[in-house]
Write a protein that holds these residues in place. Structure first.
Motif, PDB file in Angstrom:
ATOM      1  N   ALA A 165       0.803  -1.228   0.000  1.00  0.00           N
ATOM      2  CA  ALA A 165       0.000   0.000   0.000  1.00  0.00           C
ATOM      3  C   ALA A 165       0.838   1.283   0.000  1.00  0.00           C
ATOM      4  N   PRO A 166       1.903   1.373   0.837  1.00  0.00           N
ATOM      5  CA  PRO A 166       2.703   2.608   0.800  1.00  0.00           C
ATOM      6  C   PRO A 166       3.328   2.867  -0.576  1.00  0.00           C
ATOM      7  N   LEU A 167       3.816   1.786  -1.210  1.00  0.00           N
ATOM      8  CA  LEU A 167       4.400   1.958  -2.547  1.00  0.00           C
ATOM      9  C   LEU A 167       3.337   2.415  -3.549  1.00  0.00           C
ATOM     10  N   GLU A 168       2.140   1.825  -3.410  1.00  0.00           N
ATOM     11  CA  GLU A 168       1.049   2.228  -4.310  1.00  0.00           C
ATOM     12  C   GLU A 168       0.672   3.682  -4.090  1.00  0.00           C
ATOM     13  N   ALA A 169       0.685   4.109  -2.820  1.00  0.00           N
ATOM     14  CA  ALA A 169       0.353   5.503  -2.527  1.00  0.00           C
ATOM     15  C   ALA A 169       1.355   6.438  -3.201  1.00  0.00           C
ATOM     16  N   VAL A 170       2.640   6.063  -3.123  1.00  0.00           N
ATOM     17  CA  VAL A 170       3.676   6.882  -3.771  1.00  0.00           C
ATOM     18  C   VAL A 170       3.448   6.911  -5.273  1.00  0.00           C
ATOM     19  N   VAL A 196       2.418   0.421 -11.762  1.00  0.00           N
ATOM     20  CA  VAL A 196       1.756   1.215 -12.807  1.00  0.00           C
ATOM     21  C   VAL A 196       0.408   0.585 -13.169  1.00  0.00           C
ATOM     22  N   GLN A 197       0.400  -0.750 -13.193  1.00  0.00           N
ATOM     23  CA  GLN A 197      -0.846  -1.443 -13.566  1.00  0.00           C
ATOM     24  C   GLN A 197      -1.981  -1.166 -12.585  1.00  0.00           C
ATOM     25  N   VAL A 198      -1.656  -1.087 -11.306  1.00  0.00           N
ATOM     26  CA  VAL A 198      -2.729  -0.920 -10.308  1.00  0.00           C
ATOM     27  C   VAL A 198      -2.975   0.548  -9.934  1.00  0.00           C
ATOM     28  N   THR A 199      -2.195   1.458 -10.502  1.00  0.00           N
ATOM     29  CA  THR A 199      -2.447   2.866 -10.179  1.00  0.00           C
ATOM     30  C   THR A 199      -2.820   3.684 -11.411  1.00  0.00           C
ATOM     31  N   TRP A 200      -2.072   3.511 -12.476  1.00  0.00           N
ATOM     32  CA  TRP A 200      -2.244   4.394 -13.621  1.00  0.00           C
ATOM     33  C   TRP A 200      -3.005   3.737 -14.778  1.00  0.00           C
ATOM     34  N   ALA A 201      -2.772   2.439 -14.998  1.00  0.00           N
ATOM     35  CA  ALA A 201      -3.362   1.768 -16.166  1.00  0.00           C
ATOM     36  C   ALA A 201      -4.897   1.839 -16.218  1.00  0.00           C
ATOM     37  N   PRO A 202      -5.609   1.718 -15.073  1.00  0.00           N
ATOM     38  CA  PRO A 202      -7.074   1.789 -15.173  1.00  0.00           C
ATOM     39  C   PRO A 202      -7.596   3.104 -15.736  1.00  0.00           C
ATOM     40  N   ARG A 203      -6.755   4.145 -15.738  1.00  0.00           N
ATOM     41  CA  ARG A 203      -7.194   5.431 -16.297  1.00  0.00           C
ATOM     42  C   ARG A 203      -7.253   5.397 -17.814  1.00  0.00           C
ATOM     43  N   ILE A 204      -6.592   4.407 -18.428  1.00  0.00           N
ATOM     44  CA  ILE A 204      -6.601   4.351 -19.893  1.00  0.00           C
ATOM     45  C   ILE A 204      -7.352   3.098 -20.363  1.00  0.00           C
ATOM     46  N   ALA A 205      -8.454   2.811 -19.671  1.00  0.00           N
ATOM     47  CA  ALA A 205      -9.272   1.646 -20.043  1.00  0.00           C
ATOM     48  C   ALA A 205      -9.989   1.891 -21.366  1.00  0.00           C
ATOM     49  N   VAL A 206     -10.058   0.850 -22.175  1.00  0.00           N
ATOM     50  CA  VAL A 206     -10.798   0.885 -23.439  1.00  0.00           C
ATOM     51  C   VAL A 206     -11.753  -0.306 -23.442  1.00  0.00           C
ATOM     52  N   ALA A 207     -13.015  -0.035 -23.673  1.00  0.00           N
ATOM     53  CA  ALA A 207     -14.049  -1.083 -23.668  1.00  0.00           C
ATOM     54  C   ALA A 207     -14.006  -1.887 -22.362  1.00  0.00           C
ATOM     55  N   GLY A 208     -13.707  -1.212 -21.284  1.00  0.00           N
ATOM     56  CA  GLY A 208     -13.697  -1.867 -19.982  1.00  0.00           C
ATOM     57  C   GLY A 208     -12.406  -2.585 -19.651  1.00  0.00           C
ATOM     58  N   ALA A 209     -11.505  -2.678 -20.612  1.00  0.00           N
ATOM     59  CA  ALA A 209     -10.246  -3.397 -20.375  1.00  0.00           C
ATOM     60  C   ALA A 209      -9.090  -2.408 -20.316  1.00  0.00           C
ATOM     61  N   PHE A 210      -8.114  -2.744 -19.476  1.00  0.00           N
ATOM     62  CA  PHE A 210      -6.910  -1.925 -19.436  1.00  0.00           C
ATOM     63  C   PHE A 210      -5.700  -2.842 -19.549  1.00  0.00           C
ATOM     64  N   PRO A 211      -4.545  -2.286 -19.934  1.00  0.00           N
ATOM     65  CA  PRO A 211      -3.401  -3.156 -20.210  1.00  0.00           C
ATOM     66  C   PRO A 211      -2.935  -3.917 -18.979  1.00  0.00           C
ATOM     67  N   ASN A 212      -2.593  -5.176 -19.192  1.00  0.00           N
ATOM     68  CA  ASN A 212      -2.013  -5.990 -18.117  1.00  0.00           C
ATOM     69  C   ASN A 212      -0.505  -5.972 -18.327  1.00  0.00           C
ATOM     70  N   LEU A 213       0.116  -4.936 -17.763  1.00  0.00           N
ATOM     71  CA  LEU A 213       1.537  -4.712 -18.014  1.00  0.00           C
ATOM     72  C   LEU A 213       2.400  -5.828 -17.423  1.00  0.00           C
TER      73      LEU A 213
END
Lengths: 271, 166
Positions: A44-49, B16-33
């Motif tokens: 979680a801390p890494l994800e927060a960062v 990146v997959q669990v923080t940023w990737a969901p922001r670029i979802a297309v048709a409900g799917a986002f990249p599984n980096l």
């Protein structure tokens, strides 16, 4: 040599598969839930960062062309609009009910709940389970089953909780089910999650039909959610004479990709 | 391949997959980096190396998902094994093969993930929604494959490179 190498790879594959299955079966047990939650809090801390970094990157890229200013203004106006629309919806819904139902609606309970504010630090790793990870856990009074909202409306329910983090199943999750009623027609139905939009299975009622633009609010039926939380607006309806129910698409008030702060209701116990 | 580099790459892709990737979802799917990175590692360094890192990346994904630890690792293992089988029998230098392997591995990864959830008694998505997500994710991951493969090939230094036995 090729065959031996392939056999060794297959053997390693099967061994690792067995190990992962065993790990899954062990960590699935209820007695392992505490340890599992604690381990899950580690990232979680890494994800927060990382979330902070992603937010900063978004801000830096939006500087070009004054997009940042426009976006902030747009967010402020959107938030204000959502708050006003929620008030209108709630007032409309309340106006339709008689005094006893108003008592049942129990505004004090709906909006006088104890809440814990939590920041979203991560999201589910795949499209099959639409979850959010927040930075509050059992140490902050957040427990599995608790309801999660924003100022705009319902977000979902806490699925798992560790000491300093929790995983929330959102309404967009395909397994999510919420019983709702519509603000004008009063029709009842069940909202289910989906990858692109929320689907509403709406009961038929003689002489009453739902219309686009109506708001869906939690009905409290089943005891899973408190009554009166805004879920979304009806975007479109498909009437089916041959069926006992209509299908509707609900525009969720919360954009899971944009939400960054949520409120966990800590004093509502789902039945 | 530099293990520290690979570990850092996988940790970064998971985050990146669990923080940023969901922001670029297309048709409900986002990249599984993480899946794409594991496929690229397997394609470049061999199936055994790929499977080991698949476990590491999968467990990291499991830490961010609800439910027990293991299903994502199991699904990534299946993807790595399929990719290894593919790479062993086809031209490794071709760009097309890893792209198709990424799409096929995404389908297998999704199938194993849903199946393992079902076996473990966890809720699984309806078939229609699952198929829609799998197709969109397969296309998305396949499109990202050349870029990730190029990155992993740069990390795969000639000094430590060890070819798979032929």
């Amino acid at each position: 040599m090729y065959g031996r190498s392939q056999r060794r790879s297959t053997g390693l594959f099967l061994t690792l598969c067995a190990a992962m299955l065993l790990l899954a079966m062990v960590t699935e047990q209820t007695w392992a839930a505490g340890a599992r939650g604690a381990v899950k809090s580690m990232l979680a801390p890494l994800e927060a960062v990382m979330t902070q970094v992603a937010g900063n990157v978004d801000r830096i890229t939006s500087v070009f062309g004054d997009v940042s200013t426009l976006r902030a203004e747009n967010q402020r106006l959107t938030a204000a609009d959502q708050a006003l629309r929620r008030q209108v919806v709630e007032l409309n819904a309340a106006a339709k009910e008689n005094a006893s139902l108003r008592q049942a609606l129990d505004f004090e309970r709906s909006y006088g709940h104890h809440m814990v504010a939590a920041q979203i630090v991560g999201r589910g790793p795949d499209g099959f389970s639409r979850t959010l990870e927040v930075d509050r856990g059992t140490a902050d009074g957040v427990l599995p089953g608790m309801i999660v909202t924003t100022g705009a409306g319902l977000v979902g329910r806490v699925q798992e909780a560790g000491p300093h983090g929790a995983i929330v199943e959102t309404l967009a999750d395909p397994q999510s089910r919420v019983n709702v009623f519509l603000s004008k027609s009063g029709l009842q139905g069940t909202v289910t999650g989906g990858p692109a939009s929320l689907q509403l299975d709406l009961e038929h009622s003689l002489g009453v039909s739902a219309t686009s633009g109506e708001w869906a609010l939690t009905s409290g039926v089943g005891g899973g959610y408190p009554r009166g939380l805004v879920v979304g607006e009806i975007a479109s309806i498909t009437h089916r004479d041959s069926s006992t129910s209509d299908q509707a698409v609900v525009a969720w008030v919360n954009d899971p990709a944009a939400v960054s702060l949520v409120l966990v209701i800590t004093d509502f116990v789902p039945s | 391949m530099k293990r520290l580099g690979v570990g850092a790459l996988l940790l970064a892709t998971v985050l990146v997959q669990v923080t940023w990737a969901p922001r670029i979802a297309v048709a409900g799917a986002f990249p599984n980096l993480a899946l794409v990175a594991v496929i690229a590692i397997t394609w470049t360094a061999g199936v055994r190396f790929g499977m080991a890192w698949a476990c590491v990346a999968g467990l990291m994904l499991d830490l961010t998902a609800d439910g027990p630890l293991g299903p994502h690792a199991l699904a990534l293992l299946a993807g790595a094994y399929l990719t290894g089988f593919w790479a062993r029998n086809l031209d490794r230098e071709s760009v097309l093969h890893p792209v198709v392997a990424a799409a096929a591995s995404t389908a297998l990864y999704s199938a194993v993930l849903v199946l393992s959830d079902d076996v473990l008694g966890l809720p699984v998505p309806p078939l229609g929604i699952a198929l829609q997500l799998v197709v969109a994710a397969a296309i998305y991951n396949a499109a990202l494959m050349p870029l990730v493969l190029a990155t992993v090939r740069k990390l795969h230094s000639p000094v430590t490179r060890r070819a798979e036995p032929v």
